[in-house]
Design an enzyme around this catalytic site. Sequence first.
Site, PDB file in Angstrom:
ATOM      1  N   HIS A  78       0.835  -1.204   0.000  1.00  0.00           N
ATOM      2  CA  HIS A  78       0.000   0.000   0.000  1.00  0.00           C
ATOM      3  C   HIS A  78       0.875   1.261   0.000  1.00  0.00           C
ATOM      4  CE1 HIS A  78      -2.593   2.999   2.341  1.00  0.00           C
ATOM      5  NE2 HIS A  78      -3.051   2.968   1.091  1.00  0.00           N
ATOM      6  N   HIS A 103      -7.469   8.622  -3.094  1.00  0.00           N
ATOM      7  CA  HIS A 103      -8.011   7.362  -3.603  1.00  0.00           C
ATOM      8  C   HIS A 103      -9.047   7.558  -4.693  1.00  0.00           C
ATOM      9  CE1 HIS A 103      -6.322   6.415   0.380  1.00  0.00           C
ATOM     10  NE2 HIS A 103      -5.917   5.320  -0.227  1.00  0.00           N
ATOM     11  N   ARG A 177     -13.798  14.133  23.460  1.00  0.00           N
ATOM     12  CA  ARG A 177     -13.834  13.951  24.904  1.00  0.00           C
ATOM     13  C   ARG A 177     -15.122  14.620  25.405  1.00  0.00           C
ATOM     14  NH1 ARG A 177     -14.701  12.395  29.530  1.00  0.00           N
ATOM     15  NH2 ARG A 177     -13.207  12.648  31.233  1.00  0.00           N
ATOM     16  N   CYS A 224      -6.179  16.867  26.150  1.00  0.00           N
ATOM     17  CA  CYS A 224      -6.856  16.551  27.405  1.00  0.00           C
ATOM     18  C   CYS A 224      -5.806  16.368  28.493  1.00  0.00           C
ATOM     19  CB  CYS A 224      -7.684  15.283  27.260  1.00  0.00           C
ATOM     20  SG  CYS A 224      -8.591  14.871  28.767  1.00  0.00           S
ATOM     21  N   TYR A 360      -9.618  17.759  37.507  1.00  0.00           N
ATOM     22  CA  TYR A 360      -8.416  18.283  36.848  1.00  0.00           C
ATOM     23  C   TYR A 360      -7.487  18.965  37.852  1.00  0.00           C
ATOM     24  CZ  TYR A 360     -10.463  16.820  32.487  1.00  0.00           C
ATOM     25  OH  TYR A 360     -10.986  16.048  31.481  1.00  0.00           O
TER      26      TYR A 360
HETATM   27  C1  HEM Z   1      -7.995  -1.118   1.114  1.00  0.00           C
HETATM   28  C2  HEM Z   1      -7.913  -0.445   0.041  1.00  0.00           C
HETATM   29  C3  HEM Z   1      -6.908   0.635  -0.285  1.00  0.00           C
HETATM   30  C4  HEM Z   1      -6.283   0.712  -1.479  1.00  0.00           C
HETATM   31  C5  HEM Z   1      -6.463  -0.206  -2.660  1.00  0.00           C
HETATM   32  C6  HEM Z   1      -5.423   1.878  -1.421  1.00  0.00           C
HETATM   33  C7  HEM Z   1      -4.627   2.321  -2.442  1.00  0.00           C
HETATM   34  C8  HEM Z   1      -3.842   3.445  -2.428  1.00  0.00           C
HETATM   35  C9  HEM Z   1      -3.117   3.966  -3.551  1.00  0.00           C
HETATM   36  C10 HEM Z   1      -3.078   3.369  -4.931  1.00  0.00           C
HETATM   37  C11 HEM Z   1      -2.492   5.097  -3.141  1.00  0.00           C
HETATM   38  C12 HEM Z   1      -1.621   6.012  -3.977  1.00  0.00           C
HETATM   39  C13 HEM Z   1      -2.522   7.126  -4.436  1.00  0.00           C
HETATM   40  C14 HEM Z   1      -1.832   8.072  -5.345  1.00  0.00           C
HETATM   41  O1  HEM Z   1      -1.215   9.023  -4.830  1.00  0.00           O
HETATM   42  O2  HEM Z   1      -1.919   7.851  -6.544  1.00  0.00           O
HETATM   43  C15 HEM Z   1      -2.808   5.290  -1.758  1.00  0.00           C
HETATM   44  C16 HEM Z   1      -2.336   6.336  -0.969  1.00  0.00           C
HETATM   45  C17 HEM Z   1      -2.701   6.563   0.352  1.00  0.00           C
HETATM   46  N1  HEM Z   1      -3.542   5.784   1.121  1.00  0.00           N
HETATM   47 FE1  HEM Z   1      -4.523   4.129   0.473  1.00  0.00          FE
HETATM   48  N2  HEM Z   1      -5.529   2.478  -0.172  1.00  0.00           N
HETATM   49  C18 HEM Z   1      -6.434   1.746   0.555  1.00  0.00           C
HETATM   50  C19 HEM Z   1      -6.841   1.994   1.854  1.00  0.00           C
HETATM   51  C20 HEM Z   1      -6.399   3.044   2.646  1.00  0.00           C
HETATM   52  C21 HEM Z   1      -6.846   3.301   3.992  1.00  0.00           C
HETATM   53  C22 HEM Z   1      -7.861   2.485   4.771  1.00  0.00           C
HETATM   54  C23 HEM Z   1      -6.186   4.388   4.425  1.00  0.00           C
HETATM   55  C24 HEM Z   1      -6.401   4.947   5.809  1.00  0.00           C
HETATM   56  C25 HEM Z   1      -5.866   5.951   6.347  1.00  0.00           C
HETATM   57  C26 HEM Z   1      -5.292   4.844   3.354  1.00  0.00           C
HETATM   58  C27 HEM Z   1      -4.436   5.924   3.392  1.00  0.00           C
HETATM   59  C28 HEM Z   1      -3.664   6.371   2.364  1.00  0.00           C
HETATM   60  C29 HEM Z   1      -2.851   7.561   2.405  1.00  0.00           C
HETATM   61  C30 HEM Z   1      -2.693   8.505   3.586  1.00  0.00           C
HETATM   62  C31 HEM Z   1      -2.254   7.673   1.147  1.00  0.00           C
HETATM   63  C32 HEM Z   1      -1.329   8.786   0.674  1.00  0.00           C
HETATM   64  C33 HEM Z   1       0.096   8.426   0.847  1.00  0.00           C
HETATM   65  C34 HEM Z   1       0.976   9.604   0.533  1.00  0.00           C
HETATM   66  O3  HEM Z   1       0.740  10.242  -0.511  1.00  0.00           O
HETATM   67  O4  HEM Z   1       1.853   9.869   1.340  1.00  0.00           O
HETATM   68  N3  HEM Z   1      -5.467   3.992   2.294  1.00  0.00           N
HETATM   69  N4  HEM Z   1      -3.641   4.269  -1.334  1.00  0.00           N
HETATM   70  N1  LIG Z   2     -19.494  21.556  26.982  1.00  0.00           N
HETATM   71  C1  LIG Z   2     -18.452  20.714  27.065  1.00  0.00           C
HETATM   72  N2  LIG Z   2     -17.221  21.191  26.809  1.00  0.00           N
HETATM   73  C2  LIG Z   2     -16.144  20.392  26.910  1.00  0.00           C
HETATM   74  C3  LIG Z   2     -16.274  19.036  27.326  1.00  0.00           C
HETATM   75  C4  LIG Z   2     -17.589  18.549  27.574  1.00  0.00           C
HETATM   76  O1  LIG Z   2     -17.800  17.373  27.882  1.00  0.00           O
HETATM   77  N3  LIG Z   2     -18.639  19.424  27.441  1.00  0.00           N
HETATM   78  N4  LIG Z   2     -15.135  18.257  27.464  1.00  0.00           N
HETATM   79  C5  LIG Z   2     -13.903  18.994  27.740  1.00  0.00           C
HETATM   80  C6  LIG Z   2     -12.690  18.195  27.745  1.00  0.00           C
HETATM   81  S1  LIG Z   2     -12.350  17.327  29.159  1.00  0.00           S
HETATM   82  C7  LIG Z   2     -11.798  18.232  26.712  1.00  0.00           C
HETATM   83  S2  LIG Z   2     -10.325  17.401  26.800  1.00  0.00           S
HETATM   84  C8  LIG Z   2     -12.110  18.966  25.459  1.00  0.00           C
HETATM   85  C9  LIG Z   2     -12.129  18.009  24.281  1.00  0.00           C
HETATM   86  O2  LIG Z   2     -12.503  18.678  23.109  1.00  0.00           O
HETATM   87  P1  LIG Z   2     -12.857  17.866  21.793  1.00  0.00           P
HETATM   88  O3  LIG Z   2     -13.938  16.862  22.123  1.00  0.00           O
HETATM   89  O4  LIG Z   2     -13.284  18.878  20.796  1.00  0.00           O
HETATM   90  O5  LIG Z   2     -11.596  17.168  21.402  1.00  0.00           O
HETATM   91  O6  LIG Z   2     -13.368  19.619  25.502  1.00  0.00           O
HETATM   92  C10 LIG Z   2     -13.716  20.154  26.764  1.00  0.00           C
HETATM   93  N5  LIG Z   2     -14.928  20.899  26.623  1.00  0.00           N
HETATM   94 MO   LIG Z   3     -10.216  16.562  29.080  1.00  0.00          MO
END
Ligand code: HEM
Ligand SMILES: Nc1nc2c(c(=O)[nH]1)N[C@H]1C(S)=C(S)[C@@H](COP(=O)(O)O)O[C@H]1N2
Ligand SMILES: [Mo]
Length: 522
Positions: A78, A103, A177, A224, A360
């Site tokens: 991948h 993708h 959270r 948090c 806290y």
């Molecule tokens: C299961 C099916 C999957 C296939 C077939 C697949 C295939 C690909 C392909 C072909 C690329 C290259 C794309 C390009 O730039 O042309 C890519 C990049 C990427 N994929 Fe997937 N992928 C899959 C699932 C996932 C999942 C579940 C994630 C979850 C986060 C993911 C994250 C990424 C990321 C972040 C890139 C960019 C990498 C980079 O440019 O640094 N992929 N994938």
């Molecule tokens: N009204 C409300 N504000 C809140 C909370 C909540 O439960 N209710 N959780 C607090 C806590 S403990 C944290 S760590 C942050 C988390 O923000 P996030 O859910 O946007 O990441 O929101 C704070 N503000």
């Molecule tokens: Mo928190």
Amino acid sequence: MWARRAWSSLAVAGTAWGAGELDERRHRVAQADGAAAPGSDARVFTKAEVAEHTTADKGIWVTYKEGVYDITSFIKNHPGGQDKIVLAAGQSVEPFWRIYQQHYNSKLPLELLAPLRVGTLDPSEAREEVDSSDPYSTDPERHPALTFHNKKPCNAELPATLQLQDWRTPAPLWFIRHHHPVPDLDAATHTLSLGGNGVDEPLVLDMDLLKCLPKAQIDATIQCGGNRRSGLNPFGKTSGIAWGTGAISNASWGGARLSDLLNLVGICSPEDAEEHGIKHVIFLATDGLQASIPIEKALNPFGDVLVAWEMNGEPLPREHGFPLRVVVPGVVGVRNVKWVNEIRLSSEEAEGTWQRGISYKGFPPHIKDFKNVDVAAVQSMQDLPVQSAIASPLPGATVLVDGEDDIVTVEGWAYSGGGRGIVRVDVSYDGGKNWYVAELGEGKDQNPMRSWAWTFWSIDLPLPPDVASRDSVEVCCRATDATYGTQPERPEPIWNIRGLNNVSWHTVKLNLQRTPEEDEAA
Ligand code: HEM
Ligand SMILES: Nc1nc2c(c(=O)[nH]1)N[C@H]1C(S)=C(S)[C@@H](COP(=O)(O)O)O[C@H]1N2
Ligand SMILES: [Mo]
């Protein structure tokens, strides 16, 4: 690009991906004409059956639309890295692809999937019934990549694998959270009331009026107070969610400055605050949570406290406070009150457990219960101490070594409260006997006095000379902030019953594996 480096550490086994290999696969796929193997869509599976396929021995399966695919053989190829693709194991890839739109930009992902098809999702499967008597039944749908600790109320962290993907965390992946069900508020009728000491008649602003104030845009990380709590539990049970390193996220926030709002009701200076006995600014929310910050932070225009309606350029999502939340940069998460509808100027801190109670507050290590503890005498948390964590490699990852100039690419984030910039991150493979200085990446150019957002870092860490004769190595990191304060080595001395502020060096154990001879020859 910095954020894309996470998968490029070729020293980590299995993630190597040569351009030639990709071309070859493209070629093979083209020959197969993107078609599924004959009859491969005939077998029907329920979602529950697909969900059981998350390990290499059972086969790692995903779904796309109605298709079911066995991606076991593709995972190590991948382009986005092994760690990321397995996040979708047993479920649909679509929520992931909605965030990583690469993708959809080419046909390649679907062409790669086609020959891996093993069946079709059962079309007759009933949708889950909604229990409308459940107060959580109207909570938003959540991204499956989050690491869930609870669902009611929802507490979920940003997994290490995705922490460095985007410096500004995409909203669906932001850590969550909550203490209650998520309010469902209407921006058209929502109001913010501003009153208390020094204000005769509370000022009530609707969203349109609020948006007439000058808009400020601030990059700020929220963490948090319980982040990394799980690292304290081996030394004694703490109370609270056993967070890993992911109770932290970063965003760009848009909204009005709290200092401007205070000026609107005539509180413009330290003298004004003193005259009216204002020491704290209390934020109250529609879900019942309240918390406060000192007037010094609230009134300081350089303190950048916002009443925010935008997150990463979009209206706040419900999950993170729609239509209005407070963002208190540099200050512990809980003061960043979501769904805020009242701001109250006061001589006292907010009431309730989150401010005056134990939630806290940091107690000394010898306190094992709250008998005979004067909780009121202990200060509540505000600014956060300096913190850092390794995001890649993941704990337990395998590194290939041959005993000659071995390196491992280590990457992570660092953050400090109070706007203090990160001046340095050190990484060690021997528990701190030798340190190597990491290269700072995104976030390093923030104003050192107003660094509200995290800083990414990366290093090609040399491995110790005896690495070829060992089966593991522990890599740790520590950050130093603008005060030249740094993180403590061990968790035990900072253990506290609520499990707050675990800022001890973050350590990741890596497995070492000898490079096979035939690979060396190739
Ligand atoms: C299961 C099916 C999957 C296939 C077939 C697949 C295939 C690909 C392909 C072909 C690329 C290259 C794309 C390009 O730039 O042309 C890519 C990049 C990427 N994929 Fe997937 N992928 C899959 C699932 C996932 C999942 C579940 C994630 C979850 C986060 C993911 C994250 C990424 C990321 C972040 C890139 C960019 C990498 C980079 O440019 O640094 N992929 N994938
Ligand atoms: N009204 C409300 N504000 C809140 C909370 C909540 O439960 N209710 N959780 C607090 C806590 S403990 C944290 S760590 C942050 C988390 O923000 P996030 O859910 O946007 O990441 O929101 C704070 N503000
Ligand atoms: Mo928190």
